[in-house]
Design a protein around this motif. Structure first.
Motif, PDB file in Angstrom:
ATOM      1  N   LEU A  96       1.027  -1.174  -0.142  1.00  7.47           N
ATOM      2  CA  LEU A  96       0.120  -0.069   0.174  1.00  7.47           C
ATOM      3  C   LEU A  96       0.842   1.124  -0.017  1.00  7.47           C
ATOM      4  CD1 LEU A  96      -2.693  -1.021   2.399  1.00  7.47           C
ATOM      5  CD2 LEU A  96      -2.820  -0.609   0.116  1.00  7.47           C
ATOM      6  N   ASN A  97       2.059   1.029   0.809  1.00  8.34           N
ATOM      7  CA  ASN A  97       2.862   2.520   0.671  1.00  8.34           C
ATOM      8  C   ASN A  97       3.607   2.520  -0.642  1.00  8.34           C
ATOM      9  OD1 ASN A  97       3.795   4.908   2.083  1.00  8.34           O
ATOM     10  ND2 ASN A  97       5.703   3.326   2.863  1.00  8.34           N
ATOM     11  N   ALA A  98       3.806   1.504  -1.036  1.00  9.18           N
ATOM     12  CA  ALA A  98       4.218   1.554  -2.629  1.00  9.18           C
ATOM     13  C   ALA A  98       3.176   2.133  -3.636  1.00  9.18           C
ATOM     14  CB  ALA A  98       4.745  -0.200  -3.122  1.00  9.18           C
ATOM     15  N   LEU A  99       2.077   1.629  -3.500  1.00  8.66           N
ATOM     16  CA  LEU A  99       1.015   2.431  -4.069  1.00  8.66           C
ATOM     17  C   LEU A  99       0.915   3.630  -4.124  1.00  8.66           C
ATOM     18  CD1 LEU A  99      -1.496   1.986  -6.099  1.00  8.66           C
ATOM     19  CD2 LEU A  99      -3.029   1.325  -3.950  1.00  8.66           C
ATOM     20  N   ASP A 100       1.072   4.177  -2.806  1.00  8.78           N
ATOM     21  CA  ASP A 100       1.087   5.633  -2.505  1.00  8.78           C
ATOM     22  C   ASP A 100       2.196   6.258  -3.132  1.00  8.78           C
ATOM     23  OD1 ASP A 100      -1.012   5.211  -0.942  1.00  8.78           O
ATOM     24  OD2 ASP A 100      -0.010   5.596   1.004  1.00  8.78           O
ATOM     25  N   GLY A 101       3.273   5.483  -3.143  1.00  6.61           N
ATOM     26  CA  GLY A 101       4.352   6.131  -3.808  1.00  6.61           C
ATOM     27  C   GLY A 101       4.356   6.342  -5.341  1.00  6.61           C
ATOM     28  N   PHE A 102       3.714   5.344  -5.886  1.00  9.02           N
ATOM     29  CA  PHE A 102       3.442   5.452  -7.326  1.00  9.02           C
ATOM     30  C   PHE A 102       2.224   6.664  -7.750  1.00  9.02           C
ATOM     31  CE2 PHE A 102       0.927   4.315 -11.116  1.00  9.02           C
ATOM     32  CZ  PHE A 102       1.703   4.764 -12.162  1.00  9.02           C
ATOM     33  N   ASP A 103       1.348   6.545  -7.018  1.00  9.80           N
ATOM     34  CA  ASP A 103       0.420   7.532  -7.160  1.00  9.80           C
ATOM     35  C   ASP A 103       0.753   8.966  -6.926  1.00  9.80           C
ATOM     36  OD1 ASP A 103      -1.403   5.486  -7.612  1.00  9.80           O
ATOM     37  OD2 ASP A 103      -2.586   5.625  -5.713  1.00  9.80           O
ATOM     38  N   VAL A 104       1.539   9.268  -6.258  1.00 10.82           N
ATOM     39  CA  VAL A 104       2.152  10.478  -5.861  1.00 10.82           C
ATOM     40  C   VAL A 104       3.177  10.820  -6.912  1.00 10.82           C
ATOM     41  CG1 VAL A 104       3.784  12.018  -4.305  1.00 10.82           C
ATOM     42  CG2 VAL A 104       2.094  10.735  -3.301  1.00 10.82           C
TER      43      VAL A 104
ATOM     44  N   ILE B 208      -4.493   9.597  -0.296  1.00 11.36           N
ATOM     45  CA  ILE B 208      -3.218   9.141  -0.060  1.00 11.36           C
ATOM     46  C   ILE B 208      -2.592   9.434   1.564  1.00 11.36           C
ATOM     47  CG2 ILE B 208      -0.588   9.523  -0.721  1.00 11.36           C
ATOM     48  CD1 ILE B 208      -1.582   9.843  -3.638  1.00 11.36           C
ATOM     49  N   GLY B 209      -3.084  10.965   1.837  1.00  9.55           N
ATOM     50  CA  GLY B 209      -2.678  11.126   3.097  1.00  9.55           C
ATOM     51  C   GLY B 209      -3.290  10.380   4.144  1.00  9.55           C
ATOM     52  N   GLY B 210      -4.617  10.093   4.051  1.00  6.47           N
ATOM     53  CA  GLY B 210      -5.366   9.371   4.983  1.00  6.47           C
ATOM     54  C   GLY B 210      -4.687   7.856   4.965  1.00  6.47           C
ATOM     55  N   MET B 211      -4.369   7.216   3.941  1.00 12.86           N
ATOM     56  CA  MET B 211      -3.687   5.995   3.821  1.00 12.86           C
ATOM     57  C   MET B 211      -2.508   5.867   4.636  1.00 12.86           C
ATOM     58  SD  MET B 211      -3.976   2.881   2.485  1.00 12.86           S
ATOM     59  CE  MET B 211      -5.014   3.047   1.342  1.00 12.86           C
ATOM     60  N   LEU B 212      -1.435   7.004   4.332  1.00 15.58           N
ATOM     61  CA  LEU B 212      -0.205   7.012   5.063  1.00 15.58           C
ATOM     62  C   LEU B 212      -0.529   6.875   6.630  1.00 15.58           C
ATOM     63  CD1 LEU B 212       1.712   9.344   3.007  1.00 15.58           C
ATOM     64  CD2 LEU B 212       2.096   7.102   3.174  1.00 15.58           C
ATOM     65  N   ALA B 213      -1.432   7.664   7.074  1.00 14.20           N
ATOM     66  CA  ALA B 213      -1.560   7.693   8.533  1.00 14.20           C
ATOM     67  C   ALA B 213      -2.058   6.386   9.003  1.00 14.20           C
ATOM     68  CB  ALA B 213      -2.624   8.816   8.933  1.00 14.20           C
ATOM     69  N   ALA B 214      -2.704   5.696   8.393  1.00 10.68           N
ATOM     70  CA  ALA B 214      -3.590   4.453   8.764  1.00 10.68           C
ATOM     71  C   ALA B 214      -2.419   3.326   8.812  1.00 10.68           C
ATOM     72  CB  ALA B 214      -4.730   4.324   7.811  1.00 10.68           C
TER      73      ALA B 214
ATOM     74  N   VAL C  55       8.519   1.809   5.111  1.00 11.99           N
ATOM     75  CA  VAL C  55       8.971   3.110   4.328  1.00 11.99           C
ATOM     76  C   VAL C  55       9.672   3.017   3.174  1.00 11.99           C
ATOM     77  CG1 VAL C  55      10.178   5.202   4.813  1.00 11.99           C
ATOM     78  CG2 VAL C  55       9.297   4.027   6.569  1.00 11.99           C
ATOM     79  N   ILE C  56      10.515   1.886   2.974  1.00 12.88           N
ATOM     80  CA  ILE C  56      11.091   1.612   1.524  1.00 12.88           C
ATOM     81  C   ILE C  56      10.116   1.357   0.524  1.00 12.88           C
ATOM     82  CG2 ILE C  56      13.240   1.228   2.483  1.00 12.88           C
ATOM     83  CD1 ILE C  56      13.043  -1.565   1.523  1.00 12.88           C
ATOM     84  N   GLY C  57       8.813   0.884   1.099  1.00 17.22           N
ATOM     85  CA  GLY C  57       7.626   0.594  -0.041  1.00 17.22           C
ATOM     86  C   GLY C  57       7.525   1.736  -0.666  1.00 17.22           C
ATOM     87  N   TYR C  58       7.338   3.190  -0.271  1.00 17.07           N
ATOM     88  CA  TYR C  58       7.490   4.211  -0.991  1.00 17.07           C
ATOM     89  C   TYR C  58       8.064   4.611  -2.212  1.00 17.07           C
ATOM     90  CZ  TYR C  58       5.430   9.072  -1.247  1.00 17.07           C
ATOM     91  OH  TYR C  58       4.907  10.272  -1.631  1.00 17.07           O
ATOM     92  N   PRO C  59       9.456   4.651  -2.032  1.00 19.80           N
ATOM     93  CA  PRO C  59      10.238   4.583  -3.422  1.00 19.80           C
ATOM     94  C   PRO C  59       9.960   3.266  -4.241  1.00 19.80           C
ATOM     95  CG  PRO C  59      11.604   4.293  -1.326  1.00 19.80           C
ATOM     96  CD  PRO C  59      10.408   4.439  -0.855  1.00 19.80           C
ATOM     97  N   LEU C  60       9.815   2.102  -3.645  1.00 21.77           N
ATOM     98  CA  LEU C  60       9.694   0.986  -4.554  1.00 21.77           C
ATOM     99  C   LEU C  60       8.557   1.148  -5.464  1.00 21.77           C
ATOM    100  CD1 LEU C  60      10.549  -1.997  -4.733  1.00 21.77           C
ATOM    101  CD2 LEU C  60       8.799  -2.588  -3.121  1.00 21.77           C
ATOM    102  N   GLY C  61       7.485   1.666  -4.864  1.00 17.66           N
ATOM    103  CA  GLY C  61       6.335   2.006  -5.782  1.00 17.66           C
ATOM    104  C   GLY C  61       6.872   2.845  -7.120  1.00 17.66           C
TER     105      GLY C  61
ATOM    106  N   LEU D 119      -7.831  -7.176  -1.481  1.00 17.24           N
ATOM    107  CA  LEU D 119      -6.877  -7.669  -0.649  1.00 17.24           C
ATOM    108  C   LEU D 119      -6.944  -7.309   0.879  1.00 17.24           C
ATOM    109  CD1 LEU D 119      -4.098  -7.564  -2.886  1.00 17.24           C
ATOM    110  CD2 LEU D 119      -5.421  -9.476  -2.585  1.00 17.24           C
ATOM    111  N   VAL D 120      -7.067  -5.958   1.032  1.00 13.84           N
ATOM    112  CA  VAL D 120      -7.403  -5.276   2.378  1.00 13.84           C
ATOM    113  C   VAL D 120      -8.503  -5.762   3.046  1.00 13.84           C
ATOM    114  CG1 VAL D 120      -7.726  -3.074   3.539  1.00 13.84           C
ATOM    115  CG2 VAL D 120      -6.118  -3.222   1.622  1.00 13.84           C
ATOM    116  N   LEU D 121      -9.605  -5.905   2.356  1.00 13.43           N
ATOM    117  CA  LEU D 121     -10.788  -6.302   2.989  1.00 13.43           C
ATOM    118  C   LEU D 121     -10.825  -7.683   3.456  1.00 13.43           C
ATOM    119  CD1 LEU D 121     -13.928  -5.533   3.340  1.00 13.43           C
ATOM    120  CD2 LEU D 121     -14.438  -6.715   0.903  1.00 13.43           C
TER     121      LEU D 121
END
Length: 445
Positions: A20-28, A114-120, A142-148, A183-185
């Protein structure tokens, strides 16, 4: 959860948080990958482009505070699902936009999710890992973010921008985001810490169901506490003496650091394209930046476990300053640009790992997502301001003044390191000790 070895379900949940953090990284970063194409298609200047590039970062600031608070009030899992829906909608309509104003609005909406996702997700990693595995798990998260950004960069430069155009980058992000919802569900239970701290109706039954899902033994009763289910809110983390100083220093330190961090992440492809390279080649500079970020963040997790959080984070931030200055010297070959971008994110993202570890450590469970969301929300002021400031600096000084712009943007990480210098060494330990004492009481009950 703190004292027993991590089971398979905990490992699966941490792996999903990394994704999910990788997804946030790609979306940003999708707007950065698409920026050269948008500028070419619509004739957008760098100052206007900077506003578009900052839109999701502004949205992330609001989303971190608003939806981060939802995670403490209504649960981490439900908040993540809402955020995924918001992100998927925003990415879909961004790909269908026809004006710079329209795409800017949809990027802002994407940023809310994305902001809400990062906090959760940050709270989930902190609450589903054992004490011994938390530092490494947080580093992996945290490295999931650049991995995305790496995965998205290879997809953009090798497929999406070659076979299609910039719109395909946003469409790809929308499809992958929507795919994460089931997947989350199905695979992510609500955390036991949420039920223990919030005490909703049927708290004991819900907490035991969560413990069983994570492969832990059930408990017979909840411990008695004086104030049942304190409601987390921003005033809590600013009014309590133990939290106020650490909250403000982390918030403003992170804000200054992201000013430098997002300068590279948002403008690297545009800068390299302006040096005469094609759009796919320019996008590759950001791919290598994110490879550096993933590697730096991973290695920093071991350094943090050995030497603590504060000192290594300050060192990484200052080395990042030197790397950005070298990037700003300009380069003649594509590979030199890639190497320069690699080292900027190697050190700058290592410092981000340190900040996130401090977030997880600095707030008690009942206000962890709220506290993290508040700090991220303030921090996003720097992230959102970064491309706007850089865009206007390029317009004011001229595109040829890359070194001058880079040196000015470096000042953010210098100030961030200064904030960390004044961060107390013992308050985070005291807060964690309080929480571990509460966990022992829960286990004894």
């Amino acid at each position: 959860m703190n004292d027993t070895p991590m089971g398979m379900r905990q490992i699966i949940v941490v792996a999903l948080m990394v994704l999910l953090n990788a997804l946030d990284g790609f979306d940003v970063l999708s707007s950065a990958f698409a920026a050269p194409g948008i500028a070419a298609d619509w004739g957008v200047e760098r100052d206007a482009l900077g506003i578009m590039l900052s839109a999701e970062l502004v949205g992330m600031g609001f989303g971190s505070v608003i939806l981060g608070g939802m995670a403490d009030n209504f649960g981490r899992k439900s908040t993540m699902l809402i955020c995924l829906v918001v992100m998927a909608i925003g990415m879909w309509f961004a790909h269908d936009s026809n004006t710079i104003v329209e795409i800017t609005i949809w990027r802002f909406i994407t940023g809310l999710g994305i902001g809400g996702m990062l906090a959760a997700t940050n709270a989930v990693v902190a609450e589903t890992t054992s004490k011994s595995g938390r530092s490494i798990s947080m580093a992996l998260y945290v490295i999931g973010y650049p991995l995305g950004g790496v995965i998205g960069g290879f997809a953009a430069q090798g497929w999406l921008l070659v076979e299609y155009d910039w719109r395909a980058v946003f469409l790809f992000g929308a499809v992958v985001t929507a795919a994460m919802i089931p997947l989350v569900l199905l695979l992510v239970p609500e955390t036991p810490a949420f039920y223990a701290s919030r005490r909703p109706a049927g708290a004991l039954e819900k907490l035991n169901k969560s413990l069983r899902a994570y492969g832990k033994d059930a408990i017979d009763a909840l411990p008695v506490i004086e104030n049942t289910g304190p409601k987390p809110k921003v005033t809590d983390i600013l009014s309590k003496p133990k939290l106020r100083k650490i909250t403000l220093l982390l918030a403003f330190g992170y804000m200054f650091h992201t000013l430098t961090f997002y300068y590279i992440l948002k403008f690297a492809p545009t800068i390299v394209a302006g040096a005469g390279f094609s759009q796919p080649d320019a996008a590759s500079s950001l791919t290598y930046a994110n490879i550096g970020g993933a590697l730096g963040g991973f290695l920093f997790g071991f350094a943090m476990k050995q030497f603590g959080i504060k000192g290594p984070t300050i060192g990484a931030a200052l080395l990042g300053v030197a790397a950005v200055a070298w990037f700003g010297l300009g380069h003649d070959t594509l590979w030199t640009w890639r190497i320069a971008a690699f080292f900027t994110m190697f050190f700058l993202n290592a410092a981000i790992v340190g900040y996130y570890a401090a977030f997880a450590r600095g707030f008690p469970a009942y206000a962890r997502a709220t506290g993290t969301g508040f700090v991220l929300g303030v921090g996003r002021l720097g992230a959102a301001g970064s491309p706007i400031i850089a865009g206007f600096l390029f317009t004011w000084l001229g595109d040829s003044e890359l070194l001058a712009v880079s040196l000015i943007m470096c000042s953010g990480s210098v100030l961030g390191a200064l904030m960390l210098w004044f961060l107390p060494d013992d308050e985070g330990d005291a807060l964690m000790a309080e929480e571990e004492a509460a966990a022992r009481a829960l286990k004894a009950a």
